[in-house]
Design an enzyme around this catalytic site. Structure first.
Site, PDB file in Angstrom:
ATOM      1  N   CYS A 205       0.223   1.704   7.621  1.00  0.00           N
ATOM      2  CA  CYS A 205      -0.663   1.833   6.082  1.00  0.00           C
ATOM      3  C   CYS A 205       0.357   0.212   5.413  1.00  0.00           C
ATOM      4  CB  CYS A 205      -1.109   2.580   5.312  1.00  0.00           C
ATOM      5  SG  CYS A 205       0.783   3.646   4.726  1.00  0.00           S
TER       6      CYS A 205
ATOM      7  N   CYS B 198      10.302   3.541  -2.612  1.00  0.00           N
ATOM      8  CA  CYS B 198      10.916   2.351  -3.215  1.00  0.00           C
ATOM      9  C   CYS B 198       9.811   1.233  -3.058  1.00  0.00           C
ATOM     10  CB  CYS B 198      12.318   1.963  -3.186  1.00  0.00           C
ATOM     11  SG  CYS B 198      13.519   3.106  -3.687  1.00  0.00           S
TER      12      CYS B 198
END
Length: 355
Positions: A310, A179
């Site tokens: 990341c 999500c």
């Protein structure tokens, strides 16, 4: 009076209400899907609800995880959820387990459970839920949301298909967006989480026909449900029932410590825009070439922890998988990436403002 509107339903009555009162439901994940599901089950009078989640409430959760409030940002999700359920219905028992569901605790947590709701957000946990439910002999209600679409089904080994009849193996880490990367609208998880609660009530009370042997596919932009039949493969079920753990869990972490070697696997441009202080930038593409800096190899050969990050945890999970494939084990992916790290810093600042 609390349950009068449902006990007055034809075919429901006090007998079905008593079955709900005597039931125990385990909810894996106090997030977008778990939030509406647990609220409706608590409101309906399910006697015992156990919530399992090791995450904390963040500001970016609140547009869809409606069991939590702004006042609970930074708190354990299970504590926030338990407080909300008790406020809604003080007569039920709520157990909050601030742990990640794993193979070591799954069978213990399911020992006296009637139905499991799988609201987890990763494939490894979903496979653990499926295998543990199969071995415990109980059904589980599963759903998944991505973008504007969702899927929903009921799995029950011996009485219908299992999760592995659709997804035999977990995909490669980082290959499927979550999500945080793909985005999600709150009302969509509200619809699907409510449908999960309805399937659970049907299973607990023998009402209607559960979505067993069928995947419901919901297109929110078209307001359309489609139904896809699925069939059980006895060989898959037998493999699921075999002894031993069924899948390796993702190796990730939510914390950074002094002494960690912290590697940013995003692009150079992303790293220059904002980065975790003290981190080094090695884009994930360089992992694919196999020319890894000696600092990573040396750190993995010692007790020094290597943490990759990341934007949201997708690319770093893939990089950890690449290292493992090259025989360099022990690296961790920072769960939620720099987005979660920044949110945690903002929460800390709000709770401990500089005077």
């Amino acid at each position: 009076m609390r349950y009068q509107r449902q006990t007055s339903l034809a075919g429901f009555g006090e007998a079905k209400q008593q079955r709900l009162q005597n039931s125990h439901v385990l909810i894996v994940g106090a997030g977008g899907l778990g939030s509406p599901a647990m609220l409706y089950l608590a409101g309906a009078g399910v006697g015992r609800i156990t919530i399992v989640d090791d995450d904390v409430v963040s500001l970016s959760n609140l547009h869809r995880q409606v069991v939590h409030t702004t006042a609970h940002v930074g708190e354990q999700k299970v504590r926030s959820a338990a407080e909300a359920l008790h406020s809604l219905n003080p007569s039920i028992i709520v157990h909050d387990v601030a742990e990640r569901l794993n193979w070591d605790n799954a069978l213990r947590l399911m020992a006296d459970v009637d139905v499991v709701i799988d609201g987890s957000d990763n494939f490894a946990t979903r496979h653990i839920v499926s295998a543990a439910c199969a071995r415990a002999g109980i059904p589980h209600v599963w759903a998944s949301v991505l973008g504007f679409d969702a899927q929903l089904s009921v799995f029950w080994a011996g009485k219908g298909p299992v999760y592995e009849d659709i997804f035999p193996e977990p995909p490669a880490p980082g290959s499927i967006p979550n999500c945080a990367q793909a985005g999600v609208l709150g009302p969509l998880v509200g619809i699907i989480g409510s449908a999960m609660a309805m399937e659970t009530i049907k299973l607990l009370t023998d009402l209607g026909t559960p979505l067993l042997g069928t995947v419901g596919y919901y297109d929110s932009l078209a307001s359309r449900w489609d139904y896809i039949p699925i069939h059980a493969d006895p060989a898959i079920t037998q493999r699921l029932l075999a002894a031993g753990p069924v899948t390796a869990e993702p190796r990730d972490t939510t914390t950074l410590s002094d002494g960690d070697l912290v590697i940013d696997v995003r692009t150079r441009e992303e790293h220059e825009e904002h980065a975790i202080p003290g981190s080094f930038n090695i884009p994930v593409e360089e992992f694919q070439r196999g020319a890894l800096p000696s600092a990573i190899i040396d750190a993995l050969a010692t007790d020094r922890r290597v943490v990759l990050y990341c934007a949201s945890g997708i690319r770093s999970a893939r990089a950890v998988s690449m290292l493992d494939a090259d025989g360099h084990h022990g690296a961790y992916s920072l769960r939620g990436g720099i987005t979660a790290w920044l949110e945690a810093g903002e929460q800390e600042a709000r709770q401990h403002p500089v005077r």
